[in-house]
Motif scaffolding. Structure first.
Motif, PDB file in Angstrom:
ATOM      1  N   ALA A 134      77.886 -13.255  91.120  1.00  0.00           N
ATOM      2  CA  ALA A 134      78.149 -14.694  91.176  1.00  0.00           C
ATOM      3  C   ALA A 134      76.849 -15.488  91.209  1.00  0.00           C
ATOM      4  O   ALA A 134      76.869 -16.702  91.126  1.00  0.00           O
ATOM      5  CB  ALA A 134      79.001 -15.032  92.399  1.00  0.00           C
ATOM      6  N   ASP A 135      75.729 -14.794  91.357  1.00  0.00           N
ATOM      7  CA  ASP A 135      74.401 -15.412  91.322  1.00  0.00           C
ATOM      8  C   ASP A 135      74.227 -16.479  92.412  1.00  0.00           C
ATOM      9  O   ASP A 135      73.710 -17.557  92.170  1.00  0.00           O
ATOM     10  CB  ASP A 135      74.146 -16.004  89.937  1.00  0.00           C
ATOM     11  CG  ASP A 135      72.675 -16.254  89.676  1.00  0.00           C
ATOM     12  OD1 ASP A 135      71.847 -15.531  90.258  1.00  0.00           O
ATOM     13  OD2 ASP A 135      72.359 -17.189  88.922  1.00  0.00           O
ATOM     14  N   LEU A 136      74.691 -16.143  93.619  1.00  0.00           N
ATOM     15  CA  LEU A 136      74.581 -17.080  94.738  1.00  0.00           C
ATOM     16  C   LEU A 136      73.393 -16.744  95.621  1.00  0.00           C
ATOM     17  O   LEU A 136      72.948 -15.604  95.682  1.00  0.00           O
ATOM     18  CB  LEU A 136      75.863 -17.048  95.573  1.00  0.00           C
ATOM     19  CG  LEU A 136      77.130 -17.514  94.881  1.00  0.00           C
ATOM     20  CD1 LEU A 136      78.312 -17.357  95.822  1.00  0.00           C
ATOM     21  CD2 LEU A 136      77.010 -18.944  94.415  1.00  0.00           C
ATOM     22  N   ARG A 137      72.907 -17.743  96.328  1.00  0.00           N
ATOM     23  CA  ARG A 137      71.824 -17.554  97.295  1.00  0.00           C
ATOM     24  C   ARG A 137      72.412 -17.063  98.620  1.00  0.00           C
ATOM     25  O   ARG A 137      73.606 -17.194  98.880  1.00  0.00           O
ATOM     26  CB  ARG A 137      71.075 -18.864  97.492  1.00  0.00           C
ATOM     27  CG  ARG A 137      70.331 -19.306  96.229  1.00  0.00           C
ATOM     28  CD  ARG A 137      69.511 -20.550  96.495  1.00  0.00           C
ATOM     29  NE  ARG A 137      70.314 -21.610  97.072  1.00  0.00           N
ATOM     30  CZ  ARG A 137      70.667 -22.719  96.432  1.00  0.00           C
ATOM     31  NH1 ARG A 137      70.269 -22.934  95.216  1.00  0.00           N
ATOM     32  NH2 ARG A 137      71.404 -23.632  97.026  1.00  0.00           N
ATOM     33  N   MET A 138      71.542 -16.538  99.441  1.00  0.00           N
ATOM     34  CA  MET A 138      71.981 -15.954 100.716  1.00  0.00           C
ATOM     35  C   MET A 138      72.685 -16.979 101.605  1.00  0.00           C
ATOM     36  O   MET A 138      73.680 -16.658 102.236  1.00  0.00           O
ATOM     37  CB  MET A 138      70.793 -15.340 101.465  1.00  0.00           C
ATOM     38  CG  MET A 138      70.198 -14.149 100.782  1.00  0.00           C
ATOM     39  SD  MET A 138      71.385 -12.805 100.629  1.00  0.00           S
ATOM     40  CE  MET A 138      70.375 -11.609  99.811  1.00  0.00           C
ATOM     41  N   LYS A 147      79.561 -15.908 107.862  1.00  0.00           N
ATOM     42  CA  LYS A 147      78.606 -15.134 108.645  1.00  0.00           C
ATOM     43  C   LYS A 147      77.295 -15.910 108.720  1.00  0.00           C
ATOM     44  O   LYS A 147      77.074 -16.847 107.967  1.00  0.00           O
ATOM     45  CB  LYS A 147      78.355 -13.779 107.982  1.00  0.00           C
ATOM     46  CG  LYS A 147      79.587 -12.894 107.912  1.00  0.00           C
ATOM     47  CD  LYS A 147      79.229 -11.542 107.342  1.00  0.00           C
ATOM     48  CE  LYS A 147      80.407 -10.611 107.310  1.00  0.00           C
ATOM     49  NZ  LYS A 147      80.941 -10.269 108.598  1.00  0.00           N
ATOM     50  N   SER A 148      76.416 -15.488 109.589  1.00  0.00           N
ATOM     51  CA  SER A 148      75.101 -16.120 109.641  1.00  0.00           C
ATOM     52  C   SER A 148      74.277 -15.642 108.453  1.00  0.00           C
ATOM     53  O   SER A 148      74.502 -14.555 107.916  1.00  0.00           O
ATOM     54  CB  SER A 148      74.380 -15.764 110.945  1.00  0.00           C
ATOM     55  OG  SER A 148      73.988 -14.406 110.921  1.00  0.00           O
ATOM     56  N   VAL A 152      73.894 -11.782 106.706  1.00  0.00           N
ATOM     57  CA  VAL A 152      74.064 -11.548 105.270  1.00  0.00           C
ATOM     58  C   VAL A 152      72.825 -10.866 104.699  1.00  0.00           C
ATOM     59  O   VAL A 152      72.926  -9.927 103.903  1.00  0.00           O
ATOM     60  CB  VAL A 152      74.374 -12.874 104.530  1.00  0.00           C
ATOM     61  CG1 VAL A 152      74.243 -12.709 103.026  1.00  0.00           C
ATOM     62  CG2 VAL A 152      75.766 -13.364 104.896  1.00  0.00           C
ATOM     63  N   LYS A 153      71.642 -11.315 105.127  1.00  0.00           N
ATOM     64  CA  LYS A 153      70.404 -10.696 104.645  1.00  0.00           C
ATOM     65  C   LYS A 153      70.309  -9.235 105.085  1.00  0.00           C
ATOM     66  O   LYS A 153      69.866  -8.373 104.328  1.00  0.00           O
ATOM     67  CB  LYS A 153      69.188 -11.474 105.148  1.00  0.00           C
ATOM     68  CG  LYS A 153      69.003 -12.798 104.421  1.00  0.00           C
ATOM     69  CD  LYS A 153      67.802 -13.553 104.963  1.00  0.00           C
ATOM     70  CE  LYS A 153      67.621 -14.872 104.225  1.00  0.00           C
ATOM     71  NZ  LYS A 153      66.480 -15.638 104.755  1.00  0.00           N
TER      72      LYS A 153
END
Length: 171
Positions: A134-138, A147-148, A152-153
């Protein structure tokens, strides 16, 4: 994706043009039936248009749309109770402009990669699919999954590390 606009600045066509390919690709990776992918994509935009007045401008617009897409997928999978991935669809997502031998090797690599992706935890699979398909950022993924950003990272890092270890072990 441009997430800096507010929904008042967009008309329905511009929203669709900006996000439809990303939403479609997200579903295509997760759902086997092409017709269902089309229906799910359409359903997301119907929901988005109906709920534009509920959009909270403190959050990125793209994250809000993908949260709707994610919830739509979860509802669909609960109803269907199907395995959410077709290996052939996953392998076919790359351009086919290579020689047949290269395509075969590429497909084998994708098949091996997907086999390994299935060994990840459900959360790791979700993060990786939202990040790369989906090419989304964190920060957008964090909002979608509730989630925080730090968690996620961590999920992303551990998932990628596990995939690297598995692929290296397989040669």
């Amino acid at each position: 994706m441009n997430t800096t606009r507010t929904h008042e600045q967009w008309n329905h066509q511009r929203i669709y043009e900006e996000y439809s390919a990303h939403i479609h690709r997200y579903f295509r990776y997760r759902v086997k039936n092409v017709w269902d992918v089309e229906d799910l994509t359409t359903t997301v935009f119907v929901k988005v248009y109906a709920k534009l007045d509920q959009y909270d401008r403190r959050h990125p617009f793209g994250a809000w749309i993908f949260r709707i897409a994610h919830n739509t997928l979860v509802d669909y999978l609960r109803k269907k109770r199907e395995c959410p991935v077709d290996t052939e669809t996953f392998a076919a997502m790359k351009a086919n402009d290579k020689l047949p031998e290269e395509r075969l090797l590429n497909r084998e690599s994708h098949d091996a990669l997907w086999k390994n992706v299935r060994t990840l935890s459900a959360d790791q699979r979700r993060v990786i699919s939202l990040r790369y398909l989906a090419d989304l950022r964190m920060n957008e993924i964090a909002k979608i999954l509730g989630k925080s950003e730090a968690s996620v990272k961590i999920l992303h890092f551990r998932g990628i590390r596990k995939l690297q270890q598995l692929m290296a072990a397989q040669g």
